[in-house]
Enzyme design. Structure first.
Site, PDB file in Angstrom:
ATOM      1  N   ASN A 158       0.871  -1.138  -0.037  1.00  0.00           N
ATOM      2  CA  ASN A 158       0.046  -0.065   0.090  1.00  0.00           C
ATOM      3  C   ASN A 158       0.858   1.268  -0.167  1.00  0.00           C
ATOM      4  O   ASN A 158       0.573   2.385  -0.649  1.00  0.00           O
ATOM      5  CB  ASN A 158      -1.011  -0.149   0.931  1.00  0.00           C
ATOM      6  CG  ASN A 158      -0.537  -0.144   2.635  1.00  0.00           C
ATOM      7  OD1 ASN A 158       0.525  -0.591   2.458  1.00  0.00           O
ATOM      8  ND2 ASN A 158      -1.264   0.151   3.540  1.00  0.00           N
ATOM      9  N   ARG A 166      11.139   3.579   5.725  1.00  0.00           N
ATOM     10  CA  ARG A 166      10.825   3.727   7.105  1.00  0.00           C
ATOM     11  C   ARG A 166      11.488   2.643   7.881  1.00  0.00           C
ATOM     12  O   ARG A 166      12.069   2.572   9.202  1.00  0.00           O
ATOM     13  CB  ARG A 166       9.098   3.447   7.465  1.00  0.00           C
ATOM     14  CG  ARG A 166       8.789   3.585   8.660  1.00  0.00           C
ATOM     15  CD  ARG A 166       7.694   4.103   8.897  1.00  0.00           C
ATOM     16  NE  ARG A 166       6.614   3.151   9.099  1.00  0.00           N
ATOM     17  CZ  ARG A 166       5.272   3.206   9.145  1.00  0.00           C
ATOM     18  NH1 ARG A 166       4.633   4.159   9.422  1.00  0.00           N
ATOM     19  NH2 ARG A 166       4.415   2.128   9.235  1.00  0.00           N
ATOM     20  N   GLU A 469       8.084   2.600  14.605  1.00  0.00           N
ATOM     21  CA  GLU A 469       8.925   3.118  13.594  1.00  0.00           C
ATOM     22  C   GLU A 469       8.689   4.637  13.438  1.00  0.00           C
ATOM     23  O   GLU A 469       7.798   5.381  13.928  1.00  0.00           O
ATOM     24  CB  GLU A 469       8.491   2.414  12.372  1.00  0.00           C
ATOM     25  CG  GLU A 469       8.658   0.953  12.300  1.00  0.00           C
ATOM     26  CD  GLU A 469       8.346   0.293  10.812  1.00  0.00           C
ATOM     27  OE1 GLU A 469       7.278   0.853  10.272  1.00  0.00           O
ATOM     28  OE2 GLU A 469       9.098  -0.353  10.432  1.00  0.00           O
TER      29      GLU A 469
END
Ligand code: ADP
Length: 490
Positions: A158, A166, A469
Site C-alpha cells: 500500500n 521507514r 517506527e
C-alpha cells in the site's frame, strides 16, 4: 518520462551483494497495473536459494558496515534523500502504475518516504550511551549501543516506497545490513530505491532486495536460519502472527506493524467542517488502503445527520479514475480480491440495516469495465454487528454509527483486537485528553485526520503490532544495548 519509459528504465532483477542478478532459472512473475488489469512488466521471482544468497551477502557485509562511521551512514542517507527528492516525478509515476494511487498522492508518498532518510540521517549521529558509577562506588558502567545485526525486512504494497525507507532508514543509520522483500504487487518502487541507494554509495551487501511471488517459501527459511538477528514486518495481523511464531525458534528481535481498525469519533461540540475534512483525510488517503484508515466512524447522534450529509457531498464529488489522469482523486483498489472484499462488506452492512448516502453497490455507475475501481461510499446507521466493524475495510467506504455518551463510545472504540490509531474530534480540552488517554491505541489524532510523520513514533498496541517506527525511538529497534562493567579501586 512517459509511462513505458519509467517502467522500462527500472531494474527488474534481484539486488544481491551490490549486483543485479537473475533469479535461479531466470524465473519471473508479472506486475499488473490495477487500473487496467494489464501486465506492466515481469520481475525476477526469487527462489529460496536466491533468498539465502541475499542473506549470506548481508551477513558477510555486517561487520564492515557496523564499523562505518555514523557520519558515513548519515551522509549516505542524506544523499539518498536528495536523489529521491530530485526524482520525485518519475518515481511517483512508477508507483502510480504499479499501485494505482493518484499521482498527487504518489508524489506525496515519495516526499514522505524521502523524509525517513533525512530523519534517520540525523538519528545516525545521535546514537547515545552512558557512563555511570555503580551504587557501591567500586565499578563504573559503560553503556553503549551496537547494531542488532543482519535484518529481514518485509513490506506491503500500500505504501511501496515509504514502508521501505521507514525500515531501511533506521537499519542503515544503526549500522545493520538487511534483506528487504517488497510485496509482489509492487516490487518496482523498491527496485528503483535499490538503484538510488547504490548510486548514493551503499557498500555491497549492506542492503539486498529479493522480489518473490512465494513470500513464505523464500522468507521462512531465512527467519529460521538463525543468520538474521531481526525481523521487521509491515502487513496483515494474520501474517504477522505466523512470522512471530517463526521468529520464536531463534529468538529474533521483532518489529511488527500490523492491521488497524481505527475509530474516528466526532463529539457534538466538534467543529463539523474540520471533522468532515479530517474524516476524508483519514478515510480516503490511499483509497482507504491504509492500516491507519478510519474504519469505524462514531458520530454523536445529535450531529450525525448533518455530518453524514456533508461527508457524502464531499465524498460523492471525488473523481474516480486511473491515477495517472489529471484531476483524479481516487484510484483503483489493488486487485480483484481487494475489490471483492469491499463489495461484500458493504453488502453485509446494507443487509444488516445500513443506509447508503453515496456510492455503494447500488450506485456503481462510475465503476469501470476494467480495473479494480470502487466508488467513494458513505453508509450511515451501520450496526456494531456489521462485519466491517471487526475487519479492515481497506477501501473507500466510510461507515457511520451513532453514539450517545462518552463512556459508551470509548467502550465501543476499544471493542476490537486492534489498537493502532484513533481519531478524536472535540473542542473540549478536558474531554479530548480524557478520551485520548482511555483509548487503547498507539497513536491518537486530536482534531486531525493524519498522524503519520517520520519524526513521530508510529506503531500500535494489542494485535496491531510490536515496536515503533520513526521518531527517535525508531532507531532503537535496530540497536542492542551493551553494558561494560569496569572495576575501579574505590
Ligand atoms: P496484505 O494483506 O496487505 O497483502 P500481507 O500481510 O499478506 O498483507 O503482506 C504483507 C507482506 O508480507 C508482503 O510483502 C507479502 O508478500 C508478505 N507475506 C505474505 N505472506 C507471508 C509469509 N507467509 N511469510 C513472509 N512474508 C509474507
Amino acid at each position: 518520462m512517459d509511462e513505458s519509459t519509467v517502467v522500462r528504465a527500472v531494474e527488474k532483477r534481484l539486488f544481491i551483494d551490490g549486483k543485479w542478478t537473475d533469479a535461479t532459472g531466470g524465473a519471473t512473475f508479472d506486475v499488473v497495473d490495477p487500473s487496467t488489469g494489464a501486465v506492466l512488466c515481469a520481475v525476477a521471482d526469487a527462489s529460496p536459494a536466491d533468498g539465502r544468497a541475499a542473506l549470506d551477502a548481508a551477513v558477510a557485509a555486517q561487520a564492515d558496515f557496523a564499523r562505518t562511521s555514523p557520519r558515513e551512514r548519515s551522509d549516505l542517507l542524506m544523499t539518498a534523500y536528495r536523489l529521491l527528492t530530485e526524482r520525485v516525478d518519475e518515481l511517483a509515476l512508477l508507483m502510480t502504475l504499479e499501485m494505482g494511487k493518484p499521482l498527487a498522492e504518489a508524489r506525496g508518498e515519495i516526499a514522505y518516504a524521502a523524509e525517513f532518510f533525512r530523519h534517520f540521517s540525523g538519528e545516525a549521529l545521535r546514537i547515545d550511551g552512558g557512563y555511570q558509577t555503580a551504587p557501591a562506588g567500586n565499578a563504573r558502567f559503560l553503556i553503549t549501543k551496537q547494531p542488532v545485526g543482519p535484518c529481514l525486512l518485509i513490506t506491503p504494497w500500500n505504501f511501496p516506497m515509504a514502508m521501505g525507507t521507514r525500515k531501511l532508514g533506521p537499519a542503515i543509520a544503526a549500522g545493520c545490513t538487511s534483506v528487504i522483500k517488497p510485496a509482489h504487487q509492487t516490487p518496482l518502487s523498491m527496485l528503483a530505491l535499490m538503484e538510488i541507494l547504490a548510486e548514493a554509495g551503499l557498500p555491497a551487501g549492506a542492503v539486498n532486495c529479493v522480489t518473490a511471488m512465494d513470500a513464505g517459501g523464500v522468507m521462512e527459511p531465512l527467519i529460521r536460519s538463525g543468520l538474521a538477528r531481526k525481523l521487521s514486518f509491515t502487513g496483515s495481523t494474520k501474517v504477522g502472527r505466523i512470522l512471530l511464531e517463526q521468529c520464536a525458534e531463534k529468538v529474533l528481535r521483532t518489529s511488527l506493524e500490523l492491521g488497524g481498525n481505527a475509530p474516528f469519533i466526532v463529539f457534538e461540540d466538534a467543529d463539523l467542517d474540520e471533522a468532515v475534512t479530517g474524516a476524508i483525510a483519514a478515510k480516503m488517503r490511499n483509497m482507504g488502503e491504509a492500516c491507519t484508515a478510519a474504519n469505524r466512524i462514531f458520530v454523536h447522534s445529535s450531529v450525525i445527520d448533518d455530518f453524514g450529509r456533508r461527508l457524502a457531498e464531499r465524498m460523492g464529488a471525488l473523481r474516480v479514475g486511473r491515477g495517472t489522469e489529471e484531476g483524479v482523486n481516487v484510484g483503483p483498489l489493488i486487485d480483484a480480491a481487494g475489490l471483492e472484499k469491499v463489495r461484500s462488506l458493504v453488502a453485509d452492512a446494507v443487509d444488516r440495516g445500513a443506509t447508503v448516502l453515496t456510492g455503494g453497490e447500488v450506485a456503481m455507475g462510475r465503476e469501470r469495465d476494467t480495473g479494480f475501481f470502487y466508488p467513494p461510499t458513505v453508509l450511515t446507521g451501520v450496526p456494531r454487528e456489521a462485519a466491517m466493524a471487526d475487519q479492515e475495510i481497506f477501501g473507500p467506504v466510510a461507515p457511520l454509527t451513532p453514539f450517545e455518551t462518552e463512556d459508551e463510545v470509548v467502550r465501543a472504540a476499544n471493542d476490537t483486537e486492534y489498537g493502532l490509531v484513533a481519531y478524536v474530534f472535540t473542542n473540549d480540552l478536558r474531554r479530548a485528553l480524557r478520551v485520548a488517554e482511555s483509548i487503547e491505541t498507539g497513536m491518537v489524532g486530536l482534531n486531525q485526520g493524519v498522524v503519520s510523520n517520520p519524526a513521530a513514533p508510529f506503531g500500535g498496541v494489542k494485535q496491531s503490532g510490536l515496536g515503533r517506527e520513526g521518531g527517535s525511538v525508531g532507531i532503537e529497534e535496530f540497536l542492542e544495548t551493551k553494558y561494560i562493567g569496569i572495576a575501579v579501586s574505590s
